[in-house]
Design a protein around this motif. Sequence first.
Motif, short mmCIF file in Angstrom:
data_model
loop_
_atom_site.label_atom_id
_atom_site.label_comp_id
_atom_site.label_asym_id
_atom_site.label_seq_id
_atom_site.Cartn_x
_atom_site.Cartn_y
_atom_site.Cartn_z
N SER A 117 -37.35 -14.71 -21.13
CA SER A 117 -36.84 -13.23 -21.63
C SER A 117 -35.48 -13.51 -22.56
N ASP A 118 -34.87 -14.58 -22.07
CA ASP A 118 -33.49 -15.00 -22.41
C ASP A 118 -33.78 -15.71 -23.71
N SER A 119 -33.20 -15.43 -24.90
CA SER A 119 -33.28 -16.37 -26.17
C SER A 119 -32.51 -17.62 -26.09
N ALA A 120 -31.42 -17.44 -25.04
CA ALA A 120 -30.67 -18.71 -24.89
C ALA A 120 -31.10 -19.92 -24.37
N SER A 121 -32.37 -19.65 -23.62
CA SER A 121 -33.21 -20.68 -22.95
C SER A 121 -33.50 -21.64 -24.06
N ASN A 122 -33.40 -23.19 -23.55
CA ASN A 122 -33.52 -24.00 -24.35
C ASN A 122 -34.31 -25.23 -24.06
N LYS B 34 -40.47 -20.30 -30.33
CA LYS B 34 -39.17 -19.52 -29.82
C LYS B 34 -39.04 -18.08 -30.28
N THR B 35 -39.85 -17.66 -31.33
CA THR B 35 -39.81 -16.41 -32.16
C THR B 35 -40.46 -15.47 -30.96
N ALA B 36 -41.56 -16.00 -30.48
CA ALA B 36 -42.11 -14.80 -29.43
C ALA B 36 -41.70 -15.20 -28.02
N LYS B 37 -40.85 -16.01 -27.82
CA LYS B 37 -40.46 -16.49 -26.59
C LYS B 37 -41.70 -16.74 -25.54
N HIS B 38 -42.52 -17.65 -25.73
CA HIS B 38 -43.74 -18.01 -25.00
C HIS B 38 -43.89 -19.53 -25.34
N PHE B 39 -44.42 -20.08 -24.27
CA PHE B 39 -44.78 -21.58 -24.24
C PHE B 39 -45.89 -21.57 -23.35
N SER B 40 -46.72 -22.71 -23.75
CA SER B 40 -48.00 -22.91 -23.04
C SER B 40 -48.48 -24.40 -22.77
N LEU B 41 -48.96 -24.39 -21.73
CA LEU B 41 -49.56 -25.86 -21.27
C LEU B 41 -51.12 -25.91 -21.46
N VAL C 229 -51.25 -26.54 -8.27
CA VAL C 229 -50.73 -25.28 -8.64
C VAL C 229 -49.78 -25.91 -9.80
N TYR C 230 -49.70 -25.12 -10.87
CA TYR C 230 -48.72 -25.43 -12.17
C TYR C 230 -47.97 -24.44 -12.01
N PHE C 231 -46.57 -24.94 -12.29
CA PHE C 231 -45.54 -23.98 -12.42
C PHE C 231 -44.87 -24.25 -13.88
N CYS C 232 -44.21 -23.33 -14.57
CA CYS C 232 -43.64 -23.59 -15.84
C CYS C 232 -41.92 -23.03 -15.44
N ALA C 233 -41.03 -23.38 -16.22
CA ALA C 233 -39.81 -23.26 -15.95
C ALA C 233 -38.83 -23.13 -17.15
N ALA C 234 -37.87 -22.28 -17.30
CA ALA C 234 -37.04 -22.25 -18.47
C ALA C 234 -35.36 -22.50 -17.93
#
Lengths: 111, 114
Positions: free
Chosen positions: A26-31, A68-75, A87-92
């Motif tokens: 949700s936070d566009s500042a996540s990098n 980044k525009t859509a604020k999503h990332f995939s594995l 079990v797989y976890f994503c993180a920001a």
Amino acid sequence: GENVEQHPSTLSVQEGDSAVIKCTYSDSASNYFPWYKQELGKGPQLIIDIRSNVGEKKDQRIAVTLNKTAKHFSLHITETQPEDSAVYFCAAYNTGNQFYFGTGTSLTVIP
Amino acid sequence: DAGVTQSPTHLIKTRGQQVTLRCSPISGHKSVSWYQQVLGQGPQFIFQYYEKEERGRGNFPDRFSARQFPNYSSELNVNALLLGDSALYLCASSLQGTNGNTIYFGEGSWLTVV
């Protein structure tokens, strides 16, 4: 604060097929966006990560993409093997010195 | 090379008791973070320490406290334990602060409160 959503919560694939796990933030500042694999009774193990100035990163059978525009990332895991079951976890990560984790995806690779 | 080491691996405590969990970071790492992982959920941030100073705190009550020692090892203390504190407590280390730096987890300490 940041909110990371992860889908699906469970995923079953045949050995040799590909698996895709998606996360939104949700936070566009996540990098910075790492992915962790957690086997039963163990701590999370880093498998791949990506920074906001990169759109895609590959490491053998594993790849991560970031929009980044859509604020999503995939594995993406190709040519899955039974030992990929975990079990797989994503993180920001953004400011505040903390990582925000998704709720996890339980992947089962069927031999 | 040794990874992040945590002790104890498992422990059972009674409601109202206090617990201390210990963590040694990867050699050369100066930052330690603590996370709580409830069964079926992702890790939740509790604290981050860098160079013995608290650099971040998550949304946990004051019953939770931590410190980092000169050798960069760390302790997490939880007072007045509640049943809801039952979880896997994970320690993670990184080279510097977590400012965009990769964190590496230990195997965790399983705490059961009865």
